[in-house]
Design a protein around this motif. Sequence first.
Motif, PDB file in Angstrom:
ATOM      1  N   TYR A  85      13.123  11.238  37.257  1.00 55.53           N
ATOM      2  CA  TYR A  85      14.058  10.490  38.247  1.00 55.53           C
ATOM      3  C   TYR A  85      15.024  11.171  38.628  1.00 55.53           C
ATOM      4  O   TYR A  85      15.589  10.091  39.702  1.00 55.53           O
ATOM      5  CB  TYR A  85      14.729   9.573  36.892  1.00 55.53           C
ATOM      6  CG  TYR A  85      12.644   8.435  36.372  1.00 55.53           C
ATOM      7  CD1 TYR A  85      12.430   7.662  37.496  1.00 55.53           C
ATOM      8  CD2 TYR A  85      12.484   8.183  35.007  1.00 55.53           C
ATOM      9  CE1 TYR A  85      11.161   6.337  37.047  1.00 55.53           C
ATOM     10  CE2 TYR A  85      10.732   7.798  35.035  1.00 55.53           C
ATOM     11  CZ  TYR A  85      11.072   6.759  35.993  1.00 55.53           C
ATOM     12  OH  TYR A  85      10.063   5.446  35.254  1.00 55.53           O
ATOM     13  N   GLY A  86      15.665  11.624  38.280  1.00 51.43           N
ATOM     14  CA  GLY A  86      16.463  12.595  38.739  1.00 51.43           C
ATOM     15  C   GLY A  86      16.404  12.807  39.935  1.00 51.43           C
ATOM     16  O   GLY A  86      16.794  12.927  40.263  1.00 51.43           O
ATOM     17  N   LEU A  87      15.587  13.987  39.807  1.00 51.65           N
ATOM     18  CA  LEU A  87      14.690  14.209  41.365  1.00 51.65           C
ATOM     19  C   LEU A  87      15.481  13.425  42.202  1.00 51.65           C
ATOM     20  O   LEU A  87      15.169  13.587  43.110  1.00 51.65           O
ATOM     21  CB  LEU A  87      13.812  15.285  41.291  1.00 51.65           C
ATOM     22  CG  LEU A  87      14.271  16.906  40.595  1.00 51.65           C
ATOM     23  CD1 LEU A  87      12.398  17.077  40.335  1.00 51.65           C
ATOM     24  CD2 LEU A  87      15.294  17.687  41.086  1.00 51.65           C
ATOM     25  N   PHE A  88      14.465  12.481  41.682  1.00 49.26           N
ATOM     26  CA  PHE A  88      14.094  11.170  43.352  1.00 49.26           C
ATOM     27  C   PHE A  88      15.432  10.923  43.586  1.00 49.26           C
ATOM     28  O   PHE A  88      15.755  10.333  44.110  1.00 49.26           O
ATOM     29  CB  PHE A  88      13.637   9.816  42.403  1.00 49.26           C
ATOM     30  CG  PHE A  88      13.270   9.410  43.275  1.00 49.26           C
ATOM     31  CD1 PHE A  88      12.740   9.472  44.410  1.00 49.26           C
ATOM     32  CD2 PHE A  88      13.356   7.877  42.953  1.00 49.26           C
ATOM     33  CE1 PHE A  88      12.149   8.631  45.494  1.00 49.26           C
ATOM     34  CE2 PHE A  88      12.837   6.378  44.506  1.00 49.26           C
ATOM     35  CZ  PHE A  88      12.151   6.997  45.561  1.00 49.26           C
ATOM     36  N   HIS A  89      16.723  10.875  42.816  1.00 48.94           N
ATOM     37  CA  HIS A  89      18.157  10.535  43.106  1.00 48.94           C
ATOM     38  C   HIS A  89      18.701  11.648  43.809  1.00 48.94           C
ATOM     39  O   HIS A  89      19.927  10.562  44.947  1.00 48.94           O
ATOM     40  CB  HIS A  89      19.116  10.036  41.310  1.00 48.94           C
ATOM     41  CG  HIS A  89      20.352   9.810  42.136  1.00 48.94           C
ATOM     42  ND1 HIS A  89      20.665   8.091  42.244  1.00 48.94           N
ATOM     43  CD2 HIS A  89      21.478  10.469  41.846  1.00 48.94           C
ATOM     44  CE1 HIS A  89      21.732   7.894  42.497  1.00 48.94           C
ATOM     45  NE2 HIS A  89      21.982   9.861  42.019  1.00 48.94           N
ATOM     46  N   ASP A  90      18.131  12.412  43.732  1.00 51.46           N
ATOM     47  CA  ASP A  90      19.256  13.718  44.173  1.00 51.46           C
ATOM     48  C   ASP A  90      18.436  13.756  45.927  1.00 51.46           C
ATOM     49  O   ASP A  90      19.113  14.080  46.468  1.00 51.46           O
ATOM     50  CB  ASP A  90      18.423  14.923  43.839  1.00 51.46           C
ATOM     51  CG  ASP A  90      19.466  14.861  42.453  1.00 51.46           C
ATOM     52  OD1 ASP A  90      20.031  14.808  41.614  1.00 51.46           O
ATOM     53  OD2 ASP A  90      19.008  15.824  41.166  1.00 51.46           O
ATOM     54  N   ASP A 116      27.295   8.512  50.893  1.00 53.53           N
ATOM     55  CA  ASP A 116      27.725   8.767  49.912  1.00 53.53           C
ATOM     56  C   ASP A 116      26.471   7.789  49.115  1.00 53.53           C
ATOM     57  O   ASP A 116      27.095   6.015  49.032  1.00 53.53           O
ATOM     58  CB  ASP A 116      28.661   8.941  49.362  1.00 53.53           C
ATOM     59  CG  ASP A 116      29.239   9.413  48.203  1.00 53.53           C
ATOM     60  OD1 ASP A 116      27.505   9.212  47.581  1.00 53.53           O
ATOM     61  OD2 ASP A 116      30.005   9.483  47.948  1.00 53.53           O
ATOM     62  N   LEU A 117      25.501   7.550  48.518  1.00 52.84           N
ATOM     63  CA  LEU A 117      24.984   6.741  47.808  1.00 52.84           C
ATOM     64  C   LEU A 117      25.537   6.620  47.023  1.00 52.84           C
ATOM     65  O   LEU A 117      25.354   5.321  46.072  1.00 52.84           O
ATOM     66  CB  LEU A 117      23.520   7.794  47.014  1.00 52.84           C
ATOM     67  CG  LEU A 117      22.284   6.785  46.853  1.00 52.84           C
ATOM     68  CD1 LEU A 117      21.771   5.559  47.354  1.00 52.84           C
ATOM     69  CD2 LEU A 117      21.130   7.806  46.403  1.00 52.84           C
ATOM     70  N   ASN A 118      26.031   7.335  46.134  1.00 52.32           N
ATOM     71  CA  ASN A 118      27.331   7.356  44.571  1.00 52.32           C
ATOM     72  C   ASN A 118      27.804   6.311  45.305  1.00 52.32           C
ATOM     73  O   ASN A 118      28.135   5.468  44.058  1.00 52.32           O
ATOM     74  CB  ASN A 118      27.005   8.598  44.081  1.00 52.32           C
ATOM     75  CG  ASN A 118      25.961   9.587  43.170  1.00 52.32           C
ATOM     76  OD1 ASN A 118      24.928   8.267  43.296  1.00 52.32           O
ATOM     77  ND2 ASN A 118      26.373  10.452  43.805  1.00 52.32           N
ATOM     78  N   TYR A 153      10.813  19.130  48.287  1.00 50.22           N
ATOM     79  CA  TYR A 153      11.830  18.054  48.961  1.00 50.22           C
ATOM     80  C   TYR A 153      10.687  17.585  49.661  1.00 50.22           C
ATOM     81  O   TYR A 153      10.250  16.305  50.106  1.00 50.22           O
ATOM     82  CB  TYR A 153      12.775  17.801  48.607  1.00 50.22           C
ATOM     83  CG  TYR A 153      13.624  17.834  47.913  1.00 50.22           C
ATOM     84  CD1 TYR A 153      13.337  16.977  46.897  1.00 50.22           C
ATOM     85  CD2 TYR A 153      14.962  18.337  47.725  1.00 50.22           C
ATOM     86  CE1 TYR A 153      14.185  16.671  45.888  1.00 50.22           C
ATOM     87  CE2 TYR A 153      16.599  18.208  47.378  1.00 50.22           C
ATOM     88  CZ  TYR A 153      15.721  16.873  46.231  1.00 50.22           C
ATOM     89  OH  TYR A 153      17.093  16.967  45.156  1.00 50.22           O
ATOM     90  N   VAL A 154      10.508  18.756  50.814  1.00 54.50           N
ATOM     91  CA  VAL A 154       9.744  18.438  52.002  1.00 54.50           C
ATOM     92  C   VAL A 154       8.160  18.114  51.824  1.00 54.50           C
ATOM     93  O   VAL A 154       7.523  16.203  52.788  1.00 54.50           O
ATOM     94  CB  VAL A 154       9.904  19.210  52.730  1.00 54.50           C
ATOM     95  CG1 VAL A 154       8.744  18.439  54.337  1.00 54.50           C
ATOM     96  CG2 VAL A 154      10.669  19.453  53.798  1.00 54.50           C
TER      97      VAL A 154
END
Length: 112
Positions: free
Chosen positions: A14-19, A31-33, A88-89
């Motif tokens: 979940y953390g890497l998907f957010h990143d 800026d997603l945040n 990521y790619v």
Amino acid sequence: MGLNFSHCDAHWSYGLFHDFREKLAREIGMDLNRMEGFGGNTRFSDFDDAIIPLLNHSDCEGEMTAKECSQVAPRLRELVADWSEEDYVEEALSLAGGMELAARNDQPLIFC
């Protein structure tokens, strides 16, 4: 534990998907945040980009329609084309392929 999708082998914590989505958002000047649902009050409707359905989506459940998939997949491929982060790619291209498969079959892409 993490996020998987129907129609492909893409997987993120979940953390890497957010990143990953933060990085996609930066590609379109967002800026997603600062967005609604991510701690801010900027509306997604203030942006006009084909990637928005992926950015403005729950990170742990739900689905994207076949129509959304057909819209997002080519834009996702375009946005990650010059990225150097291999993980990521690879996952992004798998996700784009899953979206294309779901769209061809007129099925939703399920986040699970």
